[in-house]
Design a protein around this motif. Sequence first.
Motif, PDB file in Angstrom:
ATOM      1  N   LYS A 228      37.890  34.112   8.279  1.00  0.00           N
ATOM      2  CA  LYS A 228      37.894  35.310   7.439  1.00  0.00           C
ATOM      3  C   LYS A 228      38.641  35.063   6.132  1.00  0.00           C
ATOM      4  O   LYS A 228      38.233  35.538   5.069  1.00  0.00           O
TER       5      LYS A 228
ATOM      6  N   MET B  94      36.402  33.131   3.771  1.00  0.00           N
ATOM      7  CA  MET B  94      35.381  33.987   3.173  1.00  0.00           C
ATOM      8  C   MET B  94      35.982  34.887   2.092  1.00  0.00           C
ATOM      9  O   MET B  94      35.390  35.086   1.029  1.00  0.00           O
ATOM     10  N   LYS B  95      37.165  35.421   2.365  1.00  0.00           N
ATOM     11  CA  LYS B  95      37.826  36.288   1.389  1.00  0.00           C
ATOM     12  C   LYS B  95      38.154  35.518   0.117  1.00  0.00           C
ATOM     13  O   LYS B  95      37.948  36.012  -1.002  1.00  0.00           O
ATOM     14  N   GLU B  96      38.640  34.293   0.288  1.00  0.00           N
ATOM     15  CA  GLU B  96      38.970  33.467  -0.876  1.00  0.00           C
ATOM     16  C   GLU B  96      37.706  33.102  -1.646  1.00  0.00           C
ATOM     17  O   GLU B  96      37.697  33.120  -2.882  1.00  0.00           O
ATOM     18  N   ARG B  97      36.633  32.786  -0.941  1.00  0.00           N
ATOM     19  CA  ARG B  97      35.382  32.397  -1.603  1.00  0.00           C
ATOM     20  C   ARG B  97      34.822  33.544  -2.447  1.00  0.00           C
ATOM     21  O   ARG B  97      34.272  33.324  -3.532  1.00  0.00           O
ATOM     22  N   ARG B  98      34.976  34.781  -1.949  1.00  0.00           N
ATOM     23  CA  ARG B  98      34.437  35.929  -2.688  1.00  0.00           C
ATOM     24  C   ARG B  98      35.171  36.165  -4.008  1.00  0.00           C
ATOM     25  O   ARG B  98      34.659  36.873  -4.878  1.00  0.00           O
ATOM     26  N   ARG B  99      36.333  35.577  -4.162  1.00  0.00           N
ATOM     27  CA  ARG B  99      37.077  35.747  -5.416  1.00  0.00           C
ATOM     28  C   ARG B  99      36.463  34.931  -6.554  1.00  0.00           C
ATOM     29  O   ARG B  99      36.796  35.134  -7.718  1.00  0.00           O
ATOM     30  N   LYS B 100      35.594  33.999  -6.206  1.00  0.00           N
ATOM     31  CA  LYS B 100      34.884  33.178  -7.193  1.00  0.00           C
ATOM     32  C   LYS B 100      35.846  32.566  -8.213  1.00  0.00           C
ATOM     33  O   LYS B 100      35.684  32.705  -9.427  1.00  0.00           O
TER      34      LYS B 100
ATOM     35  N   ARG C 115      30.495  31.028 -11.637  1.00  0.00           N
ATOM     36  CA  ARG C 115      29.312  31.775 -11.204  1.00  0.00           C
ATOM     37  C   ARG C 115      28.287  30.792 -10.673  1.00  0.00           C
ATOM     38  O   ARG C 115      28.353  29.586 -10.942  1.00  0.00           O
TER      39      ARG C 115
END
Length: 297
Positions: A173, A176-182, A239
């Motif tokens: 989790k 995933m949270k870190e990845r969503r920060r882009k 991006r």
Amino acid sequence: MDEETKDQPSRPARVGATTDLPHDRITVARFREAFPRARWSDRLNAWFVPGRTAEKRISRWLAEMEAEADRFADEKGRDAFAFDPIESRYLEATTATLQIQTPYSRTVVNEIREIPYARWDADRRLWTVPYRSFNELRKRWPTIEAAAERSEPEARQARRETIKGTQEDEASKARMKERRRKRYPVPADYAPPFDRAVGTHVGVVFFIGTDGELADPATISTFYFPAEDGEEYVWTSWRSGSLEELVTTWPARTPPNERELERGWWMPDLEELRVARRNAKSRRRARERNDKKECSR
């Protein structure tokens, strides 16, 4: 008086020929050795060879390749399959070829691409393998079948339930949270180019800017790559690239070296770009499906 305008000369079409090859790496490597100027075209979904005599040269090369193959190879493969068949829900034997259809798995794709003359049938969403390649398929089948079974929705759900509430689940989790920060850490004194495809430990991305915020070495080592002692890193926003951008990106000639991997970014090679292009195509198809749903409401 009206100013006369001159017609701009149209850009001449490139002279050459295209060819579709089997997906196995050996055939592609031999093709690129014979045609060093050949380039893959995602738009044409084929290899493009420049030159006025390209079509003749390609035909001659293909004929030579066919001549090397045992003309009884398919018959031998059918006999071998009949004597000791592969029985699996993921494989169907037809008169002409062996057909493989599995849930998506990167392992499955990588294994099948190593099989000579294997082809992806985009219309039917399955792989076809000629009987002449049966021995190679049999050698790789345990890995293919195991990966396919792991990719079944029920198996994925069972794994999620098994690790639910565990330290592994919490770590997943957090990733995933870190990845969503882009965001991505880059050396403060060696920033990558912006607005062009760059290879990283999270895939091919397009960096778009940084505000100079320092990246914590512990976070870098946990989620990205081992941070070097004494190195200062800053967070950089990124991006995903569009299909058009990725198709027009020229690949690096070689994979990243050790120093580039330690640095955290590099110029992507052809294999990395192919993965990124496939992902971009999937995103485009998903958007198109969503648009159709919206229009039908």
